[in-house]
Design an enzyme around this catalytic site. Structure first.
Site, mmCIF file in Angstrom:
data_model
loop_
_atom_site.group_PDB
_atom_site.id
_atom_site.type_symbol
_atom_site.label_atom_id
_atom_site.label_comp_id
_atom_site.label_asym_id
_atom_site.label_seq_id
_atom_site.Cartn_x
_atom_site.Cartn_y
_atom_site.Cartn_z
ATOM 1 N N ASP A 1 0.827 -1.322 -0.037
ATOM 2 C CA ASP A 1 -0.052 0.077 0.035
ATOM 3 C C ASP A 1 0.860 1.274 0.043
ATOM 4 O O ASP A 1 0.728 2.028 0.983
ATOM 5 C CB ASP A 1 -1.111 0.035 1.011
ATOM 6 C CG ASP A 1 -1.960 -1.100 1.197
ATOM 7 O OD1 ASP A 1 -2.238 -1.646 0.052
ATOM 8 O OD2 ASP A 1 -2.430 -1.458 2.343
ATOM 9 N N GLU B 1 -11.173 -0.430 -2.765
ATOM 10 C CA GLU B 1 -10.487 0.234 -1.771
ATOM 11 C C GLU B 1 -9.545 1.146 -2.395
ATOM 12 O O GLU B 1 -9.319 1.197 -3.827
ATOM 13 C CB GLU B 1 -10.076 -0.553 -0.637
ATOM 14 C CG GLU B 1 -9.279 -1.701 -1.218
ATOM 15 C CD GLU B 1 -8.639 -2.622 -0.117
ATOM 16 O OE1 GLU B 1 -9.231 -2.629 0.973
ATOM 17 O OE2 GLU B 1 -7.878 -3.582 -0.321
#
Length: 319
Positions: free
Chosen positions: A31, A198
């Protein structure tokens, strides 16, 4: 001959994406949040885990060195996960770097988005300001993780969301706190398949606002492979407004399962996602992300830093 033609076409389609740019040194990430320092052009790569990992390099290709953590003692937000922070997102405003992070636990909606600031991006220079006030509970229609900041004129917004009702946006009073009385509104929702979205990241180019996001199964590949196409991948929609109206290349609303594929598994690249966009000093737009390199391993601990300069056609990006 017909069979060989089909095989050739299949292989060409499978390799329609460019491979990631080169990387040397500490190329692990998860991420990622990437920023180029204003003063000298040095690159800083931030990643999920602990108090947010920091790596740095003088070139996108590396060599990347491990520099420590943003918040080595964790966040002041009193929630499960306060010592294992997720999904860094960065911007620069008025001489200060802002880093948003998420505090949560897998499968939980007891979540909050926090913020830290620095004037240099270096380890040891960060101040934790705690929660932005963007929080969720099991009664919320959303999960407040994966924060992403964007400014439009004199207004600032935070995009966020994961699973549940997917992606939302709320107005901020400043870079540190949500605007009093502001109500989150939905940006994107996928009612099809396994439904997961997401890692929103929004950016502006040529009078359009682009909403990129990750869909599919994000991790656990070392335990079991998702069905083909259900692994992590990156989609994009666009709008003339930063606050809504996002559609894909076919005109399908992002609120109605829309989203054009920007990057998917190909070659040794599996499950690319957790993406962002960097505008470098040459004003080029670079897509960055993590991926599982099937030549190395499928566990989160094996994820690699990927990056590609975006290509453009009819104001739509490609890799």
């Amino acid at each position: 001959m017909f069979v060989y033609t089909l095989i050739f076409l299949f292989l060409a389609a499978a390799n329609a994406y460019s491979n990631p740019g080169p990387c040397s040194g500490n190329c692990w990430t998860h991420d990622p949040g990437l920023y180029q320092r204003k003063s000298d052009g040095k690159y800083f790569l931030f990643a999920t885990g602990g108090g947010i990992h920091i790596s740095s390099a003088d070139d996108l290709a590396g060599p990347w060195t491990d520099d420590g953590f943003v918040l080595p003692d964790g966040s002041s937000i009193d929630l499960d996960g306060q010592n294992n922070l997720w999904a860094p997102d960065l911007h620069y405003r008025d001489g200060t770097y802002y880093l948003y992070y998420s505090v949560s636990a897998l499968g939980s909606q007891n979540s909050a988005i926090g913020v830290a600031t620095s004037e240099t991006l270096e380890a040891g220079s960060w101040t934790d300001h705690g929660s932005t006030g963007v929080t969720s509970t099991p009664n919320s229609p959303y999960n407040t993780i994966d924060g992403n900041w964007i400014a439009v004129g004199d207004k600032q917004y935070l995009n966020f969301g994961s699973y549940w009702q997917n992606l939302f946006q709320v107005e901020l009073a400043d870079g540190l706190k949500v605007k009093e009385g502001a109500t989150p509104h939905q940006l994107s929702y996928n009612a099809s398949g396994i439904h997961r979205q997401e890692a929103a990241f929004m950016f502006e180019r040529n009078s359009y606002f682009y909403l990129t996001f990750s869909g599919g199964v994000a991790l656990g590949y070392n335990a079991t492979w998702p069905a083909q196409g259900e692994e992590y991948h990156i989609n994009v929609c666009r709008s003339t407004s930063a606050t809504g109206g996002f559609v894909d290349k076919n005109g399908v609303s992002c609120l109605n399962s829309g989203g054009s594929l920007l990057l998917a598994s190909h070659g040794f690249v599996y499950g690319p996602g957790g993406q962002g966009i960097l505008e470098d000093r040459n004003k080029e737009l670079v897509l960055y992300y993590h991926y599982a390199d099937t030549r190395i391993g499928k566990a989160v601990e094996d994820y690699q830093f990927g990056w590609n300069q975006l290509k453009w056609e009819n104001d739509w990006p490609s890799v």
